[in-house]
Enzyme design. Structure first.
Site, PDB file in Angstrom:
ATOM      1  N   ASP A   1      -8.353   2.005 -19.574  1.00  0.00           N
ATOM      2  CA  ASP A   1      -9.028   1.522 -18.369  1.00  0.00           C
ATOM      3  C   ASP A   1      -8.099   1.565 -17.169  1.00  0.00           C
ATOM      4  OD1 ASP A   1     -11.225   0.050 -16.968  1.00  0.00           O
ATOM      5  OD2 ASP A   1      -9.630  -1.448 -16.747  1.00  0.00           O
TER       6      ASP A   1
ATOM      7  N   TYR B   1      -5.907   0.410  -8.667  1.00  0.00           N
ATOM      8  CA  TYR B   1      -4.644   0.131  -9.369  1.00  0.00           C
ATOM      9  C   TYR B   1      -3.511   1.079  -8.937  1.00  0.00           C
ATOM     10  CZ  TYR B   1      -7.705  -2.237 -12.831  1.00  0.00           C
ATOM     11  OH  TYR B   1      -8.635  -3.017 -13.463  1.00  0.00           O
TER      12      TYR B   1
ATOM     13  N   LYS C   1     -12.619   3.405 -11.614  1.00  0.00           N
ATOM     14  CA  LYS C   1     -13.578   2.614 -10.823  1.00  0.00           C
ATOM     15  C   LYS C   1     -13.576   3.010  -9.346  1.00  0.00           C
ATOM     16  CE  LYS C   1     -12.279  -1.211 -13.845  1.00  0.00           C
ATOM     17  NZ  LYS C   1     -10.821  -1.064 -14.068  1.00  0.00           N
TER      18      LYS C   1
ATOM     19  N   HIS D   1     -16.417  -1.110  -8.820  1.00  0.00           N
ATOM     20  CA  HIS D   1     -15.381  -2.098  -9.171  1.00  0.00           C
ATOM     21  C   HIS D   1     -15.845  -3.536  -8.926  1.00  0.00           C
ATOM     22  CE1 HIS D   1     -10.741  -2.374  -9.629  1.00  0.00           C
ATOM     23  NE2 HIS D   1     -11.286  -3.502  -9.986  1.00  0.00           N
TER      24      HIS D   1
END
Ligand code: A2P
Length: 319
Positions: free
Chosen positions: A46, A51, A80, A113
Site C-alpha cells: 500500500d 506518501y 491513492k 485518499h
C-alpha cells in the site's frame, strides 16, 4: 515463508488479506522494506501519491519482476489519488503520474485518499494553505471524482477502484450513484478503533475494509500519551501470544483479519516485517476475541483535526 490468503473482491479480482503499509517509509527505507516484504511472502503493498514514495516502492516491485522471481500479476499494488487532484479534470493526469512514479503500466487498486478535496495550485502543493495558514479546501464533490475514477478502469489504467477514509453515509451515496462499485474502503483500523460497525455495513454491500495503523502506531504513543494506547503493550495480549508462541503484534493482526479487516502493518525492520505476515497458522478462540474487542474505545490516531470544517469531513458520525 507464508503467503497471505486472498479475498475475492466484488469485481472478481483477488486481493491478499494483509499488505505492507508504507506511510513515512520514504527513500531507501521505502525501497528496502518493500524488497524485504516481497522476499518474505507479502504480495500486497500500500502506497499513496501523498506518501512521496511511489518511486521507491515501484523500483522494488519492478526489480522482483524483471529478475523473474515474481510475475507482475502476483503483486497487488495500491496507491491513492491525493486531495488536490479531486477535480475530474485532474484525475487521469494524477493517475498517470502515479503510474510513472511507480514505473508500472497498471495499478491494481486506486483509491480516493479522502472524501475531502483541497485546492489545486501550480506549482503543486500537497497541503495548500489559505492566508490564515489553514488548509485551503476545495468543494469538489467526491461523486464527480468517483465518476472520473470509473473512467480509469475503462482506460485500463487501474484494475480496481475504491475509497479511503469514507464514512457509511458517503459510501451509501457513492453506491446510489455509481456505475462501478468501490471494492474497498481503507480506514484506520486497530483494536482501539476496530470498525466493527463499518465492517458490517460494508460487508453487506460486498465492500472490503482495508485497515491502516493496525498496530496503533506504538512509536507515536511513546511520544504522546494522549494518543490511544496500543493493544500490543497490554499484558493480556502478551499472554494470548504466549499460548500460540506469537508476539503481541501478531495477535493484534490476527484479530483484525478474524473480524474481517485486511490490515496494512507498516514496518521498516526486517524481523518485524517477517513476523507481521506469520499470522495464518493460528486462530483466536471466542474468549480471546472478546478480550481483543475490549480494547475498542473509538479513539483515533488520525483524527483529521485540520479538516474538521470541511464540507465533506467524515468523522462527525459514529461510522
Ligand atoms: P518499525 O518500522 O521500527 O518496525 P502502524 O502499522 O499501526 O502504523 O504502526 C507502525 C509502527 O509500528 C512502526 O513505527 C513500526 O516500527 C512499528 N511496528 C511494526 N511492526 C511491529 C511489531 N511487529 N512489533 C512492534 N512494533 C512494530
Amino acid at each position: 515463508m507464508s503467503l497471505a490468503p486472498t479475498i475475492k473482491l466484488n469485481n472478481g479480482q483477488h486481493m491478499p488479506v494483509l499488505g505492507l503499509g508504507t506511510y513515512l517509509s520514504t527513500n531507501d527505507e521505502g525501497y528496502n522494506s518493500t524488497k524485504i516484504a516481497l522476499d518474505n511472502g507479502y504480495r500486497h503493498i500500500d502506497t499513496a501519491y501523498f506518501y512521496q514514495n511511489e518511486n521507491e516502492i515501484g523500483r522494488a516491485v519492478n526489480e522482483k519482476v524483471t529478475s523473474g522471481e515474481l510475475k507482475r500479476e502476483e503483486i497487488f499494488v495500491v496507491t491513492k489519488l491525493w486531495n488536490i487532484h479531486h477535480d475530474p479534470i485532474h484525475v487521469e493526469a494524477a493517475c498517470r503520474k502515479s503510474l510513472k512514479n511507480l514505473g508500472l503500466d497498471y495499478i491494481d487498486l486506486y483509491l480516493i485518499h479522502t472524501p475531502m478535496g483541497l485546492e489545486y495550485r501550480e506549482p503543486e502543493e500537497l497541503l495548500p494553505k489559505d492566508k490564515d495558514g489553514n488548509l485551503a479546501f476545495s468543494d469538489v464533490d467526491y461523486l464527480d471524482t468517483w465518476k472520473a475514477m470509473e473512467k480509469l478502469v475503462d482506460l485500463g489504467l487501474v484494475k480496481s477502484i475504491g475509497v479511503s477514509n469514507f464514512n457509511s453515509e458517503q459510501i451509501a451515496r457513492i453506491l446510489e450513484n455509481c456505475r462501478i462499485k468501490p471494492v474497498t474502503n481503507q480506514v484506520e483500523c486497530s483494536p482501539s478503533l476496530n470498525q466493527k460497525k463499518l465492517i458490517e455495513f460494508c460487508k453487506e454491500r460486498n465492500i472490503t475494509i482495508t485497515g491502516y495503523s493496525p498496530l496503533t502506531r506504538p512509536h507515536s504513543y511513546e511520544n504522546d500519551k494522549s494518543l490511544p494506547k496500543p493493544a500490543i503493550l497490554d499484558p493480556k495480549v502478551e499472554e494470548i501470544g504466549r499460548k500460540y508462541n506469537k508476539t503481541p503484534a501478531q495477535v493484534v493482526l490476527r484479530y483484525l483479519v478474524e473480524i474481517g479487516a485486511c490490515p496494512y502493518p507498516k514496518s521498516s525492520n526486517e524481523s518485524r516485517i517477517k513476523q507481521n505476515i506469520e499470522i495464518f497458522d493460528f486462530k483466536l478462540t471466542e474468549n480471546e476475541l472478546r478480550v481483543m474487542d475490549s480494547f475498542h474505545t473509538g479513539q483515533r490516531t488520525v483524527p483529521f483535526a485540520a479538516c474538521a470544517a470541511h464540507k465533506y469531513f467524515m468523522l462527525n458520525r459514529e461510522f
